[in-house]
Every structure is written in structure tokens, then in C-alpha cells.
Write a protein that holds these residues in place. Structure first.
Motif, PDB file in Angstrom:
ATOM      1  N   VAL A   4      92.126  11.174  71.185  1.00  8.06           N
ATOM      2  CA  VAL A   4      93.523  11.265  70.969  1.00  8.06           C
ATOM      3  C   VAL A   4      94.097  12.339  70.225  1.00  8.06           C
ATOM      4  CG1 VAL A   4      93.292   9.982  68.522  1.00  8.06           C
ATOM      5  CG2 VAL A   4      95.501   9.529  69.830  1.00  8.06           C
ATOM      6  N   GLU A   5      95.422  12.607  70.707  1.00 11.30           N
ATOM      7  CA  GLU A   5      95.938  14.136  70.547  1.00 11.30           C
ATOM      8  C   GLU A   5      97.381  14.047  70.715  1.00 11.30           C
ATOM      9  OE1 GLU A   5      94.759  17.280  69.350  1.00 11.30           O
ATOM     10  OE2 GLU A   5      97.162  17.311  69.547  1.00 11.30           O
ATOM     11  N   ILE A   6      98.483  14.551  69.808  1.00 11.70           N
ATOM     12  CA  ILE A   6      99.550  14.495  69.959  1.00 11.70           C
ATOM     13  C   ILE A   6     100.289  15.680  70.580  1.00 11.70           C
ATOM     14  CG2 ILE A   6     100.595  13.013  68.059  1.00 11.70           C
ATOM     15  CD1 ILE A   6     100.660  15.645  66.416  1.00 11.70           C
ATOM     16  N   ILE A  44      89.897  12.387  66.925  1.00 13.68           N
ATOM     17  CA  ILE A  44      91.230  12.343  66.532  1.00 13.68           C
ATOM     18  C   ILE A  44      91.589  13.698  66.375  1.00 13.68           C
ATOM     19  CG2 ILE A  44      92.966  11.878  64.774  1.00 13.68           C
ATOM     20  CD1 ILE A  44      91.374   9.338  63.848  1.00 13.68           C
ATOM     21  N   GLY A  45      92.647  14.207  67.251  1.00 11.84           N
ATOM     22  CA  GLY A  45      93.086  15.675  67.199  1.00 11.84           C
ATOM     23  C   GLY A  45      92.041  16.755  68.066  1.00 11.84           C
ATOM     24  N   PHE A  46      91.822  16.231  69.136  1.00 10.86           N
ATOM     25  CA  PHE A  46      90.833  16.935  70.255  1.00 10.86           C
ATOM     26  C   PHE A  46      91.314  18.282  70.502  1.00 10.86           C
ATOM     27  CE2 PHE A  46      92.683  13.777  73.155  1.00 10.86           C
ATOM     28  CZ  PHE A  46      93.326  14.768  74.047  1.00 10.86           C
ATOM     29  N   GLN A  96      81.538  24.638  66.461  1.00 15.28           N
ATOM     30  CA  GLN A  96      81.617  24.999  67.740  1.00 15.28           C
ATOM     31  C   GLN A  96      83.114  25.001  68.233  1.00 15.28           C
ATOM     32  OE1 GLN A  96      79.565  27.025  69.277  1.00 15.28           O
ATOM     33  NE2 GLN A  96      78.292  26.652  67.672  1.00 15.28           N
ATOM     34  N   THR A  97      83.932  24.381  67.608  1.00 10.95           N
ATOM     35  CA  THR A  97      85.220  24.058  68.157  1.00 10.95           C
ATOM     36  C   THR A  97      85.916  25.120  67.972  1.00 10.95           C
ATOM     37  OG1 THR A  97      86.476  23.453  65.868  1.00 10.95           O
ATOM     38  CG2 THR A  97      84.985  21.631  66.786  1.00 10.95           C
ATOM     39  N   LYS A  98      87.201  25.303  68.577  1.00 14.41           N
ATOM     40  CA  LYS A  98      88.170  26.343  68.347  1.00 14.41           C
ATOM     41  C   LYS A  98      88.485  26.882  67.099  1.00 14.41           C
ATOM     42  CE  LYS A  98      92.549  27.829  70.233  1.00 14.41           C
ATOM     43  NZ  LYS A  98      93.929  27.213  70.662  1.00 14.41           N
ATOM     44  N   VAL A 148      86.730  13.713  62.854  1.00  9.82           N
ATOM     45  CA  VAL A 148      88.196  14.610  62.628  1.00  9.82           C
ATOM     46  C   VAL A 148      87.715  15.926  62.391  1.00  9.82           C
ATOM     47  CG1 VAL A 148      90.212  14.551  61.362  1.00  9.82           C
ATOM     48  CG2 VAL A 148      89.159  12.379  61.856  1.00  9.82           C
ATOM     49  N   ASN A 149      88.193  17.012  63.259  1.00  4.03           N
ATOM     50  CA  ASN A 149      87.542  18.330  63.295  1.00  4.03           C
ATOM     51  C   ASN A 149      88.951  19.236  62.841  1.00  4.03           C
ATOM     52  OD1 ASN A 149      84.811  17.740  63.824  1.00  4.03           O
ATOM     53  ND2 ASN A 149      85.405  17.876  65.926  1.00  4.03           N
ATOM     54  N   PHE A 150      88.734  19.815  61.671  1.00  7.73           N
ATOM     55  CA  PHE A 150      89.906  20.603  61.186  1.00  7.73           C
ATOM     56  C   PHE A 150      91.409  20.080  61.597  1.00  7.73           C
ATOM     57  CE2 PHE A 150      86.185  22.762  62.416  1.00  7.73           C
ATOM     58  CZ  PHE A 150      86.055  23.603  61.472  1.00  7.73           C
TER      59      PHE A 150
HETATM   60  C1  LIG Z   1      94.016  22.354  63.669  1.00  7.85           C
HETATM   61  S1  LIG Z   1      93.943  21.519  65.079  1.00  7.85           S
HETATM   62  C2  LIG Z   1      92.193  21.361  65.448  1.00  7.85           C
HETATM   63  C3  LIG Z   1      91.951  21.253  66.794  1.00  7.85           C
HETATM   64  C4  LIG Z   1      90.583  20.802  67.065  1.00  7.85           C
HETATM   65  N1  LIG Z   1      89.948  19.752  66.548  1.00  7.85           N
HETATM   66  C5  LIG Z   1      89.513  22.018  66.724  1.00  7.85           C
HETATM   67  O1  LIG Z   1      88.704  22.029  65.820  1.00  7.85           O
HETATM   68  O2  LIG Z   1      89.734  23.077  67.518  1.00  7.85           O
HETATM   69  C6  LIG Z   1      94.583  20.051  64.818  1.00  7.85           C
HETATM   70  C7  LIG Z   1      94.929  18.916  65.884  1.00  7.85           C
HETATM   71  O3  LIG Z   1      95.110  17.742  65.433  1.00  7.85           O
HETATM   72  C8  LIG Z   1      96.461  17.155  66.264  1.00  7.85           C
HETATM   73  N2  LIG Z   1      96.922  16.172  65.466  1.00  7.85           N
HETATM   74  C9  LIG Z   1      97.818  16.297  64.196  1.00  7.85           C
HETATM   75  N3  LIG Z   1      98.130  15.215  63.892  1.00  7.85           N
HETATM   76  C10 LIG Z   1      97.765  14.353  64.847  1.00  7.85           C
HETATM   77  C11 LIG Z   1      97.785  12.635  64.920  1.00  7.85           C
HETATM   78  N4  LIG Z   1      98.331  12.091  64.042  1.00  7.85           N
HETATM   79  N5  LIG Z   1      97.292  12.062  66.109  1.00  7.85           N
HETATM   80  C12 LIG Z   1      96.603  12.839  66.998  1.00  7.85           C
HETATM   81  N6  LIG Z   1      96.350  13.882  66.781  1.00  7.85           N
HETATM   82  C13 LIG Z   1      96.759  14.966  65.746  1.00  7.85           C
HETATM   83  C14 LIG Z   1      97.082  18.494  66.494  1.00  7.85           C
HETATM   84  O4  LIG Z   1      98.097  18.296  67.581  1.00  7.85           O
HETATM   85  C15 LIG Z   1      96.072  19.823  66.615  1.00  7.85           C
HETATM   86  O5  LIG Z   1      95.735  19.742  68.059  1.00  7.85           O
END
Ligand SMILES: C[S@@+](CC[C@H](N)C(=O)[O-])C[C@H]1O[C@@H](n2cnc3c(N)ncnc32)[C@H](O)[C@@H]1O
Length: 314
Positions: free
Chosen positions: A51-53, A28-30, A169-171, A98-100
Motif C-alpha cells: 500500500v502506497e499513497i 506499508i509505503g513501498f 537495500q531499499t532506496k 514499514v521501511n523508512f
Molecule cells: C520515506 S519513503 C520510504 C519508501 C520506501 N519504503 C523505501 O524505504 O525506499 C515513505 C513512503 O511512505 C509512503 N506513505 C506515507 N504515508 C503513507 C500511508 N499513510 N499509507 C501508505 N503509504 C504511505 C510515502 O508516499 C513514501 O513513499
């Protein structure tokens, strides 16, 4: 590799999306897709769903997965809750990462946090027996919040452990480590299931609604955004265009209902002496109450422009 909302049935067997049976991992939120790509490459025997928004993140992740030549990955642009609740069958998920997640630190925004008790309850019905969610975050308040919310449900065994090396290792992991921030990790393993099976929250139809009108399409000298509310959502007609051949109109429409947002094109075009108003298949939209309301909204607007409704299929 990219899943379109209109291809889903409620629920959709994952084997139909991947072309094979295999344990299913959901991220979730890749974000940029780095974690998902590496994980999928190291687990060729798994089906990996992301899944990503954010459309920008989707584009970057798509490029990454394609360059890696992976065939076990599917990506969906949309809300995690929509996918989990409406599309994923009961007990279909083996693992969720669910990462970050976005921490929403302000009190008034906390309701936007993903990992709340209702989501943990829903997820307990979609996780297979022994399935787990793994959370990694740098945000201590959100971490405690998620632990409490899961605890409240009484449906999970919760272990707080060191983050596994791959989630470092994620961004975002690299960004926070560069700033010497501590990183937290917990594993929420399903122990029991909520009694509510959480049936689909969106009404889905097998046919697209449409309308036939009589009269002449308006000249479109000026068009102002239309907003149409209905129970459970609203329709916003953002733009109107004349088609290149000059005979029809196209409308760009945003439909928001529950956890689903769709942007669709609605066409109004002469057909057999009448004007047909319909949702175009472009982008493969899902036929829902919202698309039906979009047809109703535009039909009513065309009536205000002097046209008459001949037949309504909405
Ligand atoms: C802080 S970023 C982390 C991105 C990645 N996981 C990383 O560790 O580099 C959070 C991500 O979650 C996505 N996101 C937030 N709410 C979401 C939702 N309800 N469904 C899917 N993605 C979501 C955001 O668009 C964003 O790309």
C-alpha cells in the motif's frame, strides 16, 4: 495486480484478491517497490500486498513488479489505515513491513505519524497470532516514539535488533547509509489483541446513488469550484467539462472521508426526457457516503442553475 477501491467488500478475504490461500505480508509505503519485488520473488509461497499513497511511486513499483513477472503481488494506491481497518479481515496478516516511514519531525505534524498507539491497537486485531510488524528507520526520534506508542498498548513483545540485510537495500536505506546515518530496527510481535475489533470506519453501499432532473443543462460559461461538507468528510467539485457530443456535462470530483480519498467522474446526461446525474464506473470507485454526497452536491448546484429535481436516489 492493481487493486481498485470499488472491488473491496468490507472485509475482503485475501484469497479473493490473490486467487489462492497463503500467508499474507503487507508492506506499508513501498516507495519504488524494490523491497517488495525482491521479497515477493524470494517468497513465492506468500501473498504480498503493498500500500502506497504516492501515485508516482505506484507507477514505478507497478513497472518493477510486472517486469519481474510476479503473480503473488497486489498493489493498492491509498492510505494504509483505510486498507487495514476496512479491507483486511481479523487475524489475516502474518507480517507487516514499514521501511523508512515519513518521520514528520515537527511537533505540530506528529499526529500524522503512522505508528501511533491507535494504529498498533488496530493492527493487533488484523495480525494473526504470532504475527509481527518490522520497522526499519534512520530517524531516532521517530524510532523511540514508535517503541513508546507500541509499549503503551501492552499488546506487543518488542525486540530491538540489527536491521535484516534486505531492509538495508531499499532506496531510502541506501541514501541514509551513504550519509553514514545509523539505521534502527524493531520487531513488534503480537502478544494480545485489542478488545475493540475496529469495525469498518467507512459506510459502503452496494448501489451507486444517482438523481434524475428536469430542465436544460447549464451552458457552463464559467464554473467555480464547489465545496460541500458533510459529517465525516467533504466533496470538492474541481472541474466541469462539456461532453464531446455536446449533450452532457462531466465533473471531476474529489471526495475525502476518513482515511479514504477518491477522485471520481460524475456525469449529467440527458436520458429518456430527463437528465441523469450519476458517478461513472471509470476507475472503479467505491459507493460510500461521500459518493452519495457528491450526487447531492451536484444536484443542488444544477438546481441553482434552473433545473428541477424529479427523482432522488441519494
Ligand atoms: C520515506 S519513503 C520510504 C519508501 C520506501 N519504503 C523505501 O524505504 O525506499 C515513505 C513512503 O511512505 C509512503 N506513505 C506515507 N504515508 C503513507 C500511508 N499513510 N499509507 C501508505 N503509504 C504511505 C510515502 O508516499 C513514501 O513513499
Amino acid at each position: 495486480m492493481i487493486l481498485r477501491t470499488g472491488q473491496f467488500t468490507f472485509p475482503t478475504p485475501p484469497a479473493q484478491l490473490f486467487g489462492r490461500e497463503a500467508p499474507l505480508m503487507l508492506e506499508i509505503g513501498f516507495g519504488d517497490g524494490g523491497f517488495l519485488t525482491d521479497w515477493a520473488a524470494r517468497h513465492p509461497d506468500w501473498n504480498v500486498l503493498g500500500v502506497e499513497i504516492s501515485p508516482g511511486s505506484m507507477r514505478r513499483a507497478f513497472g518493477r513488479v510486472r517486469r519481474a513477472g510476479l503473480t503473488n503481488v497486489r498493489l493498492y494506491l491509498g492510505q494504509a489505515r483505510f486498507l487495514v481497518r476496512n479491507v483486511l479481515p481479523l487475524r489475516s496478516l502474518s507480517l507487516v513491513y514499514v521501511n523508512f516511514p515519513d518521520p514528520w519531525p515537527k511537533k505540530r505534524h506528529q499526529e500524522r505519524r503512522l505508528l501511533q498507539a491507535p494504529f498498533f491497537e488496530l493492527l493487533s486485531t488484523r495480525l494473526a497470532d504470532g504475527g509481527a510488524l518490522r520497522l526499519t528507520t534512520d530517524d531516532a526520534p521517530y524510532f523511540s516514539f514508535a517503541l513508546e506508542e507500541a509499549e503503551k498498548t501492552g499488546l506487543y513483545r518488542i525486540e530491538v535488533t540489527e536491521p535484516p540485510p534486505e531492509t538495508l537495500q531499499t532506496k531510502y536505506a541506501r541514501k541514509w547509509q551513504a550519509q553514514q546515518k545509523p539505521i534502527y530496527h524493531a520487531v513488534f510481535t503480537k502478544q494480545a489483541e485489542a478488545s475493540d475489533p475496529f469495525p469498518p470506519s467507512i459506510e459502503r453501499y452496494d448501489v451507486m446513488h444517482h438523481a434524475l432532473l428536469e430542465g436544460t443543462l447549464p451552458a457552463l460559461e464559467r464554473f467555480e469550484k464547489l465545496v460541500h461538507a458533510f459529517r465525516g468528510g467533504h466533496v470538492i467539485v474541481l472541474e466541469a467539462y462539456r461532453t464531446l457530443d455536446g449533450t452532457g456535462l462531466l465533473f471531476l470530483v474529489r471526495i475525502e472521508e476518513e482515511d479514504l480519498t477518491q477522485e471520481v467522474l460524475v456525469e449529467a446526461r440527458p436520458k429518456d426526457g430527463k437528465v441523469l446525474v450519476r458517478v461513472l464506473p471509470f476507475g472503479l470507485p467505491l459507493s460510500t457516503r461521500g459518493t452519495r454526497e457528491a450526487i447531492r452536491c451536484l444536484t443542488e448546484w444544477l438546481e441553482t442553475q434552473g433545473m428541477r429535481l424529479a427523482e432522488a436516489f441519494f
